[in-house]
Motif scaffolding. Sequence first.
Motif, PDB file in Angstrom:
ATOM      1  N   ILE A 137       0.874  -1.168   0.000  1.00  0.00           N
ATOM      2  CA  ILE A 137       0.000   0.000   0.000  1.00  0.00           C
ATOM      3  C   ILE A 137       0.913   1.220   0.000  1.00  0.00           C
ATOM      4  CG2 ILE A 137      -1.823   1.252   1.200  1.00  0.00           C
ATOM      5  CD1 ILE A 137      -2.695  -1.419   2.424  1.00  0.00           C
ATOM      6  N   LEU A 138       0.746   2.055  -1.008  1.00  0.00           N
ATOM      7  CA  LEU A 138       1.625   3.206  -1.195  1.00  0.00           C
ATOM      8  C   LEU A 138       0.806   4.491  -1.190  1.00  0.00           C
ATOM      9  CD1 LEU A 138       3.558   1.815  -4.313  1.00  0.00           C
ATOM     10  CD2 LEU A 138       4.318   1.689  -1.943  1.00  0.00           C
ATOM     11  N   GLU A 139       1.476   5.581  -0.880  1.00  0.00           N
ATOM     12  CA  GLU A 139       0.797   6.864  -0.908  1.00  0.00           C
ATOM     13  C   GLU A 139       1.748   7.908  -1.473  1.00  0.00           C
ATOM     14  OE1 GLU A 139      -2.262   7.582   2.411  1.00  0.00           O
ATOM     15  OE2 GLU A 139      -0.695   9.081   2.727  1.00  0.00           O
ATOM     16  N   MET A 140       1.210   8.809  -2.305  1.00  0.00           N
ATOM     17  CA  MET A 140       2.049   9.896  -2.792  1.00  0.00           C
ATOM     18  C   MET A 140       1.194  11.134  -3.019  1.00  0.00           C
ATOM     19  SD  MET A 140       2.742   8.645  -6.713  1.00  0.00           S
ATOM     20  CE  MET A 140       1.416   8.625  -7.929  1.00  0.00           C
ATOM     21  N   ASP A 141       1.871  12.284  -3.102  1.00  0.00           N
ATOM     22  CA  ASP A 141       1.175  13.530  -3.401  1.00  0.00           C
ATOM     23  C   ASP A 141       0.973  13.665  -4.907  1.00  0.00           C
ATOM     24  OD1 ASP A 141       1.051  14.248  -0.773  1.00  0.00           O
ATOM     25  OD2 ASP A 141       2.870  15.491  -0.816  1.00  0.00           O
ATOM     26  N   LEU A 142      -0.055  14.365  -5.279  1.00  0.00           N
ATOM     27  CA  LEU A 142      -0.280  14.685  -6.682  1.00  0.00           C
ATOM     28  C   LEU A 142       0.392  16.018  -6.981  1.00  0.00           C
ATOM     29  CD1 LEU A 142      -4.033  13.609  -6.943  1.00  0.00           C
ATOM     30  CD2 LEU A 142      -1.997  12.324  -7.629  1.00  0.00           C
ATOM     31  N   PRO A 143       0.778  16.300  -8.211  1.00  0.00           N
ATOM     32  CA  PRO A 143       0.628  15.454  -9.395  1.00  0.00           C
ATOM     33  C   PRO A 143       1.572  14.253  -9.398  1.00  0.00           C
ATOM     34  CG  PRO A 143       1.897  17.419  -9.932  1.00  0.00           C
ATOM     35  CD  PRO A 143       1.428  17.587  -8.519  1.00  0.00           C
TER      36      PRO A 143
END
Lengths: 273, 352
Positions: free
Chosen positions: A168-174
Amino acid sequence: MLKLVTCIKQVPMVSELPWDAKTGTLKRELAEGMMNPACKHALEAALLLKNRHGAHITAISMGPPMAEEVLREAVAMGADRGILLSDYPMAGADTLSTSYTLARAIEKECPDFDLILSGCYTNDSETAQVGPQLLEELNIPGATFVDQFEIKGNTIRMNRTVDEYLEILEMDLPGLITVSTHQYNPRYASLSGVEDAFNRADITRLGIDDLGIEPEMTGIKGSATRILDVYSPTTEKKNDVITGSPKQIVEELFAKYDDKIGSAIGKDLKDYE
Amino acid sequence: MMIKSEAPSEKTSKTMNKSKKKKSRQIWVFGDYRNYFQNRVTLQLLSKAAELAQKIGGEVCAVVFGNDIEEYIWEYTCHGAEKVYALEHDRLSDYPIETYVNLMEIFVRQYQPEILLVGATSFGREFTPRLAKRLKTGLSADCIGLDINDEELLVQTAPSFGGNLLAKIVTPKARPQMATVRPGIFQEIPHDNDRTSTVIQLKMPENLPRERVKMISSSKSPSRTQKIEEANVVVCGGRGMGSKTKFKKIFELARLLTGEVGATRPVVYSSWAGHETLVGQAGKNINPKVLFSFGISGAIQHTAAITNADFIIAVNKNPNAMMMKLADVAVVADANQICTALIKELRNRIRA
């Protein structure tokens, strides 16, 4: 409103490839084109976001003029506009120069994108490289082979399976994701959608002058790789050919190979009756 | 095994820069070790690298990043690495791709290997293209053959156009020449405790950018009792089975043979079988003693993954299908009918 970009490629319809029986080679110029299946999954993921949150979807493709067909199909499925990058110097690009060209077009046409979605690989060259190289070219965070994702505010949370690990990964956009084919089964374009797409679709065609790029940076000139040779694989070995009715065939199989099969599964398959 | 340690002092890196004019002859293999098959593909690549190194007078080097990597340094040495570049750091314990790309970019620029090979694991398939882009060099994916030509270039044979064609690809100018290779394509050389290597302990660079993708969790996915990669019998079905309902017979036949079910991509795309059954590109490589192949034409994406099968029985209406040519026994018949007849006969013969 979310601004989404989906990258789409037209590929030859492999199951119907026309073969030259004499030379055993593929008549590529006669192959009919279709939207690369994995790209459809990425587009479907974008369309679901559009349904849920509202979004503007730009479908972008690089290829010969006939690749416009897959952009019309994308619009028929629900994308808002299509951009076709088609110019003679762009031809013969490897993934390095394809990702370069796509990046310049995205910067020019949709600089304020939130998320780029691309398929995880194409059916023709199968490199799975353009997505990860595009995120590097744009210097944005990203992840490949994403099975499922959710956007909350300015972050995206993603699930994927990597070499038997569930991540499970998380990142900011864009950011950029390549979408696996495990979820997001693509919808069919509605008939009215297809009609609209062919009559009124907003398709922009851009060449290298429109993008302000040098011919040396794109196509075959911008590529680091060279193809020396393309050929059809032929591997033959002498084998035992069995024909007949299903009953005869199965009898012959067991008569000849019961030991072979039996030893593989640790069972005695001999017929003692 | 004897491991000589060499610290990358200022002095050594300066000599490196001086010798830059002479072409670097190192062949690097990225040490992808997270689980069993990743480690195996690294060992297989080391063996191939040794073969290539002979042709260009090169040196076989493994590069390994992580936390607690002593055992891999040892493993790679015993399998043919002459030099191991190792970076040990607690920041590397959860296998962060972006950080690995950042590190590899730095070390490739510093040591300038001629060739860089990476296993086409899921990790490798993201890591390698990102790295190639940073280095502005060529990369070919999922190679099924690697060789050196007269101009001492790495010739990479990669499947293209739906596996109906193979392409021979080179990277004439940019360096390193990069390729990914799937597990099971090359044979590893046997483990030998007497091999030695020089270990270069790399230092964690200062100001390495932070990972922009945050790992929330990573857990080993629940493994099934038997893995298809390890099964003695695999029953593979293709679109030639006819329909989803008829494909269910493949599962029954596999059950009777205490084997595993494999499927081709069209079958998985049509949801006749789950993705975990996919044999071939983006799926599994198998090593059965006996492989049954029903209604499969034999695109290279599939056939490249079954080259380790000892004995192949293929059933297809088309005697000229590639799969039939690869088979030891080629049964010319309707796949579904033969599957049905085999199930019936096996039920008679397996009494216990």
